[in-house]
Design a protein around this motif. Structure first.
Motif, PDB file in Angstrom:
ATOM      1  N   VAL A   4       1.036  -1.225   0.120  1.00 17.68           N
ATOM      2  CA  VAL A   4       0.020  -0.018  -0.023  1.00 17.68           C
ATOM      3  C   VAL A   4       0.922   1.305  -0.047  1.00 17.68           C
ATOM      4  O   VAL A   4       1.729   1.468   0.988  1.00 17.68           O
ATOM      5  CB  VAL A   4      -0.846   0.007   1.280  1.00 17.68           C
ATOM      6  N   HIS A 172      -2.373  11.684  -3.951  1.00 19.44           N
ATOM      7  CA  HIS A 172      -2.147  11.512  -2.544  1.00 19.44           C
ATOM      8  C   HIS A 172      -2.939  10.404  -1.944  1.00 19.44           C
ATOM      9  O   HIS A 172      -3.063  10.180  -0.723  1.00 19.44           O
ATOM     10  CB  HIS A 172      -2.316  12.870  -2.027  1.00 19.44           C
ATOM     11  N   VAL A 173      -3.579   9.454  -2.900  1.00 16.41           N
ATOM     12  CA  VAL A 173      -4.105   8.470  -2.383  1.00 16.41           C
ATOM     13  C   VAL A 173      -3.229   7.255  -1.981  1.00 16.41           C
ATOM     14  O   VAL A 173      -2.422   7.085  -2.912  1.00 16.41           O
ATOM     15  CB  VAL A 173      -5.297   8.265  -3.424  1.00 16.41           C
ATOM     16  N   TYR A 174      -3.524   6.764  -0.898  1.00 15.92           N
ATOM     17  CA  TYR A 174      -2.785   5.250  -0.711  1.00 15.92           C
ATOM     18  C   TYR A 174      -3.613   4.121  -0.986  1.00 15.92           C
ATOM     19  O   TYR A 174      -4.693   3.965  -0.721  1.00 15.92           O
ATOM     20  CB  TYR A 174      -2.279   5.279   0.792  1.00 15.92           C
ATOM     21  N   GLU A 175      -3.037   3.106  -1.702  1.00 12.46           N
ATOM     22  CA  GLU A 175      -3.883   2.030  -2.082  1.00 12.46           C
ATOM     23  C   GLU A 175      -2.928   1.138  -2.522  1.00 12.46           C
ATOM     24  O   GLU A 175      -1.870   0.994  -2.522  1.00 12.46           O
ATOM     25  CB  GLU A 175      -5.036   2.272  -3.051  1.00 12.46           C
ATOM     26  N   ARG A 176      -3.620  -0.193  -2.828  1.00 11.69           N
ATOM     27  CA  ARG A 176      -2.791  -1.261  -3.078  1.00 11.69           C
ATOM     28  C   ARG A 176      -2.133  -1.246  -4.559  1.00 11.69           C
ATOM     29  O   ARG A 176      -2.761  -0.759  -5.213  1.00 11.69           O
ATOM     30  CB  ARG A 176      -3.631  -2.585  -3.367  1.00 11.69           C
TER      31      ARG A 176
ATOM     32  N   GLN B  19      -3.078   6.927   6.500  1.00 12.33           N
ATOM     33  CA  GLN B  19      -1.987   6.087   6.036  1.00 12.33           C
ATOM     34  C   GLN B  19      -1.719   4.994   6.619  1.00 12.33           C
ATOM     35  O   GLN B  19      -1.779   3.903   6.272  1.00 12.33           O
ATOM     36  CB  GLN B  19      -0.914   7.231   5.583  1.00 12.33           C
ATOM     37  N   SER B  22      -4.619   2.277   6.706  1.00 17.52           N
ATOM     38  CA  SER B  22      -4.664   1.726   5.573  1.00 17.52           C
ATOM     39  C   SER B  22      -3.635   0.457   5.275  1.00 17.52           C
ATOM     40  O   SER B  22      -3.899  -0.500   5.168  1.00 17.52           O
ATOM     41  CB  SER B  22      -4.601   2.738   4.416  1.00 17.52           C
ATOM     42  N   VAL B  23      -2.528   0.886   5.683  1.00 18.88           N
ATOM     43  CA  VAL B  23      -1.369  -0.013   5.798  1.00 18.88           C
ATOM     44  C   VAL B  23      -1.476  -1.168   6.692  1.00 18.88           C
ATOM     45  O   VAL B  23      -1.501  -2.456   6.198  1.00 18.88           O
ATOM     46  CB  VAL B  23       0.049   0.655   5.786  1.00 18.88           C
ATOM     47  N   PHE B  26      -4.198  -3.177   5.312  1.00 18.88           N
ATOM     48  CA  PHE B  26      -3.782  -4.110   4.181  1.00 18.88           C
ATOM     49  C   PHE B  26      -3.329  -5.270   4.561  1.00 18.88           C
ATOM     50  O   PHE B  26      -3.247  -6.465   4.203  1.00 18.88           O
ATOM     51  CB  PHE B  26      -3.025  -3.265   3.244  1.00 18.88           C
ATOM     52  N   VAL B  32      -7.600  -1.239   0.687  1.00 23.52           N
ATOM     53  CA  VAL B  32      -7.930  -0.045   1.216  1.00 23.52           C
ATOM     54  C   VAL B  32      -7.737   1.084   0.379  1.00 23.52           C
ATOM     55  O   VAL B  32      -7.126   0.851  -0.611  1.00 23.52           O
ATOM     56  CB  VAL B  32      -6.704  -0.166   2.558  1.00 23.52           C
ATOM     57  N   ALA B  34      -6.713   5.521   1.341  1.00 27.07           N
ATOM     58  CA  ALA B  34      -6.446   6.225   2.218  1.00 27.07           C
ATOM     59  C   ALA B  34      -6.414   7.822   1.392  1.00 27.07           C
ATOM     60  O   ALA B  34      -5.459   7.672   0.422  1.00 27.07           O
ATOM     61  CB  ALA B  34      -5.219   6.165   3.294  1.00 27.07           C
TER      62      ALA B  34
END
Lengths: 376, 180
Positions: A4, A172-176, B19, B22-23, B26, B32, B34
């Motif tokens: 992520v 700025h999005v956190y994702e897989r 952040q 979400s990690v 995950f 997820v 964020a």
């Protein structure tokens, strides 16, 4: 390996593996995280590139052109006013046929001053001769940077390429993100072998005056290169799939379109929200056409996607003042169907499922009259 | 899908909260997302972040309007209009506060933790995001301490920062468990 991470960092990661020789860059919100992460990589010895911290975006793109002309692989990134400041130089990169790759974290242009997302910065550079790819997700941004080098540096193309991600709402999005093995990625991107370069041992002239008797030929070749880029992208999509054993996205991506009589067309992160709404509402009658390549515009693929449709709705995140949505104008020129125009998400205004439902509603109800609506 | 809105003031770490959450989630096996809502980037100005946690891939990219949880890093924000608006009927407010503030969150299921005291003691600063992460983990059981620690290790390079943040997570986690 799946991780992520932030979209900006996913872009930087792809750049690290593409191994550019030179990165001339100037920070501007919301692109800054890309520049910061690349600076980390260089400082930590993970990327052996010359990072030039220039004094403006005008210089960033000028240095990129110089480095690319000398035969280097180049990367830079910018947004908003920074891209606007590059304007006059962008045409030189494309006119000299230099395969510079640049990430854009799309942001509104002043005034009023605004740091949030819309597409007015890159759309304003529509005619600068750069390929423009728009991304929906962090994964797509990562993949598209790798893909961009393959397209830009292809000798049938040789055009600079922008990889656009929505500022904040994607950058700025956190994702897989599935990050492939370093070696595998490096093998895919390959080395840049310039057709011509500035080399004192084998001198050539780049960028001399183009008199009226030759200028048009240069421009015609740029247009042909854009057309070639469509074919090259198709081939590269297959190569990508084969190499990484996962799907690539196509010049356009369709969703729920097989049995649809209505279609909504959009670019960038909003396509995710549209997919979500289609999935939740189980509307069989409406599909999504996600446009990934805005330049070159894949006209044939779009026309094919329009077959069997009764009406189209276009979502624009940029306006050509005096003539409405920019993408709307382009789609309108391709289709005899009623094409409704929706201006949305300017200056970071959130595009919600309610807005999407409104566009669906208008498209299904208005049989004759084309509507032009600002989704606020 | 679980939707979490975190509100705080610039400098308190609302964005890092999303952040890290979400990690951590995950590593529990969830999909997820964020997303920060940057306002003016100034210390003290209200800031916000959104986290989505789901068993299925997340497609939607708009902000969160009907959160399952609202995490409040500064209890002063509870009286700001709209901070809790849209909270689902079974939604929960987790707030950093010295004492119960039953008036401002009337009719809403809420849990108050004095994260500021913990942060000041452990950290010397009123940065409470990781402390509130511990509270969130204890309350929701969505993410284990182990995976939150993993997220902290990924986020911070400095060993001292890692240690302090993990300790804050653990302290509020335990304190919160006693309350529940």
């Amino acid at each position: 390996m799946e991780k992520v991470i932030e979209t900006s960092h996913a872009i930087a990661e792809a750049v690290r593996l593409a191994k550019p020789d030179v990165i001339p860059i100037y920070p501007v919100t919301p692109q800054t995280h890309i520049a910061e992460r690349l600076a980390d990589f260089v400082a930590d010895g993970l990327l052996k590139a010359e990072m030039i911290t220039v004094e403006s975006e005008h210089s960033a793109i000028s240095a990129a052109i110089g480095a690319s002309a000398a035969g280097s692989r180049v990367f830079t990134a910018t947004a908003s006013q920074g891209l606007a400041l590059m304007h006059e130089v962008l045409f030189i990169a494309s006119g000299l046929r230099l395969p510079v790759v640049m990430a854009i974290a799309n942001r509104a242009l002043s005034a009023p001053i605004n740091i949030w997302c819309d597409h007015s910065d890159s759309i304003a550079e529509r005619d600068s001769g750069w390929i423009q790819l728009y991304c929906e997700s962090a994964q797509e941004a990562y993949d598209s940077v790798l893909f961009a080098y393959r397209i830009a540096e292809n000798r049938d193309v040789l055009l600079p390429t922008m990889v656009c991600v929505d500022g904040f709402s994607l950058s700025h999005v956190y994702e897989r993100v599935l990050l492939d093995n370093d070696e595998k990625v490096r093998k895919y991107v390959g080395k840049y072998r310039p057709l011509f370069k500035l080399d004192a041992r084998k001198p050539v002239t780049m960028g001399p005056i183009g008199y009226p008797n030759s200028f048009m030929e240069f421009k015609e070749q740029q247009e042909q290169a854009m057309k070639m880029a469509i074919n090259v992208m198709r081939v590269e999509e297959r190569n990508f799939k084969k190499h990484f054993k996962r799907d690539f996205y196509g010049l356009i991506e369709t969703y729920n379109l097989a049995n649809a009589r209505y279609a909504i067309i959009a670019m960038g992160s909003v396509c995710g929200t549209i997919k979500h709404v289609l999935k939740q509402s189980r509307l069989k009658d409406i599909g999504l056409i996600k446009l990934r390549s805005f330049r070159p515009l894949p006209k044939e693929a779009l026309k094919k996607a329009f077959e069997g449709l009764k009406a189209i709705a276009v979502i624009d995140r940029a306006v050509s003042f005096g003539n409405g949505g920019v993408l709307w104008n382009e789609i309108k020129a391709l289709s005899c169907l009623p094409v409704h125009s929706f201006i949305a998400g300017l200056g970071g205004r959130d595009i919600t499922p309610r807005h999407i439902m409104k566009a669906f509603d208008v498209m299904q109800k208005e049989k004759e009259n084309e509507k032009r609506i600002w989704l606020k | 899908m679980i939707e979490v809105k975190c509100v705080g003031r610039g400098g308190q770490g609302a964005v890092t909260f999303a952040q890290l959450l979400s990690v951590g989630a995950f590593y529990e096996g969830y999909y997820v997302q964020a997303m920060p809502m940057f306002g003016v980037e100034r210390r003290g100005a209200p800031s916000m972040s959104f986290t989505r946690i789901s068993k299925k891939p997340i497609l939607i990219r708009s902000q969160i309007y009907e959160p399952d949880y609202v995490v409040v890093l500064d209890s002063g924000l509870l009286c700001v209009k709209g901070m809790l608006s849209g909270l689902k009927q079974k939604g929960v407010v987790l707030a950093n506060a010295r004492k119960e503030q039953s008036i401002s969150v009337k009719g809403v299921k809420s849990c108050f933790i004095d994260a500021t005291s913990i942060a000041l003691k452990e950290f010397g600063k009123d940065i409470v995001n990781t402390a509130m992460l511990g509270a969130f983990a204890a309350y929701t059981k969505l993410v284990s301490l182990k995976n939150l620690y993993k997220a902290v290790d990924e986020r911070f390079r400095n060993e001292d920062m890692r240690k302090k943040n993990k300790r804050m997570i653990k302290l509020t986690y335990e304190k919160c468990l006693e309350k529940i």
